[in-house]
Design an enzyme around this catalytic site. Structure first.
Site, PDB file in Angstrom:
ATOM      1  N   TYR A   1       8.599 -31.208  -0.133  1.00 54.26           N
ATOM      2  CA  TYR A   1       9.099 -32.607  -0.054  1.00 54.26           C
ATOM      3  C   TYR A   1      10.327 -32.316   0.647  1.00 54.26           C
ATOM      4  CZ  TYR A   1      10.114 -37.688  -0.544  1.00 54.26           C
ATOM      5  OH  TYR A   1      10.469 -38.852  -0.319  1.00 54.26           O
ATOM      6  N   GLN A   2      10.614 -32.848   2.031  1.00 53.49           N
ATOM      7  CA  GLN A   2       9.506 -33.541   2.737  1.00 53.49           C
ATOM      8  C   GLN A   2       8.485 -32.644   3.078  1.00 53.49           C
ATOM      9  OE1 GLN A   2       9.532 -36.606   3.412  1.00 53.49           O
ATOM     10  NE2 GLN A   2      11.423 -37.424   2.570  1.00 53.49           N
TER      11      GLN A   2
ATOM     12  N   TYR B   1       3.351 -32.949   6.994  1.00 52.57           N
ATOM     13  CA  TYR B   1       2.461 -34.118   7.058  1.00 52.57           C
ATOM     14  C   TYR B   1       2.086 -34.984   6.062  1.00 52.57           C
ATOM     15  CZ  TYR B   1      -1.091 -30.558   5.870  1.00 52.57           C
ATOM     16  OH  TYR B   1      -1.627 -29.768   5.092  1.00 52.57           O
TER      17      TYR B   1
ATOM     18  N   PHE C   1      -1.598 -35.601   1.209  1.00 48.73           N
ATOM     19  CA  PHE C   1      -1.254 -34.781  -0.091  1.00 48.73           C
ATOM     20  C   PHE C   1      -2.110 -33.597   0.137  1.00 48.73           C
ATOM     21  CE2 PHE C   1      -1.322 -33.719  -4.549  1.00 48.73           C
ATOM     22  CZ  PHE C   1       0.007 -33.425  -4.947  1.00 48.73           C
ATOM     23  N   HIS C   2      -1.411 -32.532   0.145  1.00 51.86           N
ATOM     24  CA  HIS C   2      -1.856 -31.012   0.198  1.00 51.86           C
ATOM     25  C   HIS C   2      -0.941 -30.250  -0.774  1.00 51.86           C
ATOM     26  CE1 HIS C   2       1.386 -31.410   3.437  1.00 51.86           C
ATOM     27  NE2 HIS C   2       1.469 -30.072   3.135  1.00 51.86           N
TER      28      HIS C   2
ATOM     29  N   HIS D   1       0.107 -26.254  -1.464  1.00 50.55           N
ATOM     30  CA  HIS D   1       0.488 -24.818  -1.060  1.00 50.55           C
ATOM     31  C   HIS D   1      -0.064 -23.933  -2.326  1.00 50.55           C
ATOM     32  CE1 HIS D   1       2.872 -26.029   2.682  1.00 50.55           C
ATOM     33  NE2 HIS D   1       2.952 -27.343   1.731  1.00 50.55           N
TER      34      HIS D   1
END
Lengths: 323, 323
Positions: free
Chosen positions: B237-238, B241, B244-245, B247
């Site tokens: 956040y931010q 894109y 919702f994804h 890492h």
């Protein structure tokens, strides 16, 4: 007396203890005259003159790897000179003890979810033990015995309000010169907070005042070379010592590794915000997730078993034999 | 056709755009034939044979800096060879546009406290705009049009439960080979979550299931070369894109810079834990603190003014003229 060149010449390589492609550094274990030696090498940065912003390094040879439209890739040999432009910094420890070897060896890291129960069973007894062993003598010396007085950047202490006092010093990781990597630590006078676990809503105003004072005075102490919103103000969990202290780092700091990572660093702003929600017990009620290395005492003292237990409870295979 | 050597030879240095002493990399701006050129150079890592753990680099010359007890420091020249052991990787962009120059220039970073009000006034309109511009076509292509199908590591999709589905692919930052720097992204099928702001307690079980599936299947997909508790699972956040994804990174990853930092990365475990406290509106009620660069659109769109306003409200001097 041995010189570093003689030592490196006699060094018999055994294995790579650690290798970091990000910082371009490597740690080698070997033997010199049958005694363990550790050689650390780190590539040097390109020589940029920070005052003129001039770059003086030069390519000796260049070879193109590939090209696509306006993009070209290649590899190069660089000019190097032992006096003015060396290519690596070298550090030798000899003879090295087992403690040195452990310290410089790569450790595996694990993500741990510390529930309140895990804290009470495993972590709290460890903290109490650390505290009883008087490992915090050096903190006491800084706060009350004028140790490192010449290094103190800022001291906020009124006799009538010792609770609110704190002292700010440069962290050992900072060279004290380059503002880009500014790294300070604020150590508070009150000694009833061992870690964020001890924080509850009654501490909220104290933390807000601390936060605002840091943002006000640190820029002033460094001649306003950085702004209050360019300070990264955070706390570690687990911390390296259990007396509440706050890390203050230039937000431009080029790299702190795990030190600034989610799972190790918690922003002071987030701590204050969390106290709005966590209820009267504060952080004592929260499950804290963090990254811990297998060399940390807490791993063997119970966190390792706890991770295994949690994975089993969630039916997640552990993948391979635990180490 | 130009070769990289010819270009570098004709390069007329103007200034250093960026310089990172941690990764030993430098970005130079200059001109070639009156058109802007950007040269990026990064020192290479020491050559370690990862299968045999052998180290083959050698010192050509060594000079001692100082010595104290068992500790020796020095500098060195290293053997270098353009074919087998180059000392730097070089990248040239020519002709470079203003957008290239902005992208490669150092930006100042700031700490922002995004209150729910700031989100609604400044950030939400920006997210809506990004969404309307259909910038997420590539995400749609991955989810529904079989784009990058050969790169998909794991797909979890049952027609009856599209809400719970997700697809896992390697991130562009990963070379796809070295497990130490494993970096995957899980993109979810549901498209009603633009960022963590949209998460509330009704999403808790969905997130727990996602978390456990990732911990179960990612180690399996990589032949159990890493354990579930060696995965760093987090959200930005931010984000870059607004679909919702998640890492998924090897916890041993040697360096992600800001990507893993508190103030940018939020652990999925922490998100789930926070949903226990934040009330029915979830993250929509929270003040989120994060680090943002001045090149980000949101900085000029209002965050800059908001930071100034907050500092004033807290009576903290801003130190120097804002940029």
């Amino acid at each position: 007396m041995e010189s570093i060149s003689e030592l490196v010449e006699r060094f018999q390589f055994e294995k790579v203890l650690n290798s970091n492609p990000q910082s371009k550094s490597i740690v080698l274990l070997g033997k010199i005259d049958d005694k363990h030696a550790i050689i650390t090498a780190e590539k040097t940065h390109f020589s940029v003159n920070s005052s003129t912003n001039e770059y003086s390094n030069d390519y000796e040879k260049l070879k193109q790897t590939t090209k696509n439209d306006i993009y070209y890739w290649g590899t190069a040999l660089l000019k190097q000179d032992l006096e003015s432009n060396p290519s690596a910094k070298i550090n030798v420890i000899w003879p090295a003890t087992d403690i040195h070897i452990k310290k410089y060896s790569q450790q595996t890291m694990h993500l741990v979810r510390e529930t309140p129960d895990v804290y009470n069973r495993i972590v709290k007894p460890y903290i109490d033990e650390m505290y009883e062993q008087r490992r915090l003598k050096w903190v006491h010396n800084i706060l009350y015995e004028n140790a490192e007085a010449d290094r103190v950047v800022y001291k906020d202490l009124i006799e009538e309000n010792k609770e609110g006092g704190f002292v700010v010093l440069p962290d050992m990781k900072w060279d004290g010169i380059n503002i880009d990597s500014l790294y300070l630590v604020a150590i508070v006078y009150r000694d009833d907070i061992k870690s964020i676990r001890d924080l509850n809503p009654s501490h909220k105003n104290w933390l807000i005042t601390l936060n605002n004072k840091i943002k006000t005075f640190v820029p002033a102490c460094y001649n306003f070379a950085l702004r209050p919103d360019e300070l990264n103000i955070f706390v570690h969990y687990q911390p390296s010592y259990y007396h509440f202290h706050i890390h203050i780092v230039n937000i431009r700091h080029p790299g702190l590794g795990l030190g600034m990572s989610a799972g190790k660093a918690v922003l002071l702003d987030d701590i204050i915000e969390n106290l709005n929600y966590l209820g009267p017990q504060g952080f004592m009620n929260k499950t804290l997730s963090y990254i811990i290395g297998t060399n940390h005492d807490l791993w063997a003292r119970g966190l390792k078993d706890e991770v295994a237990r949690q994975l089993q409870a969630e039916d997640i295979p552990r993948s391979r034999s635990s180490t």
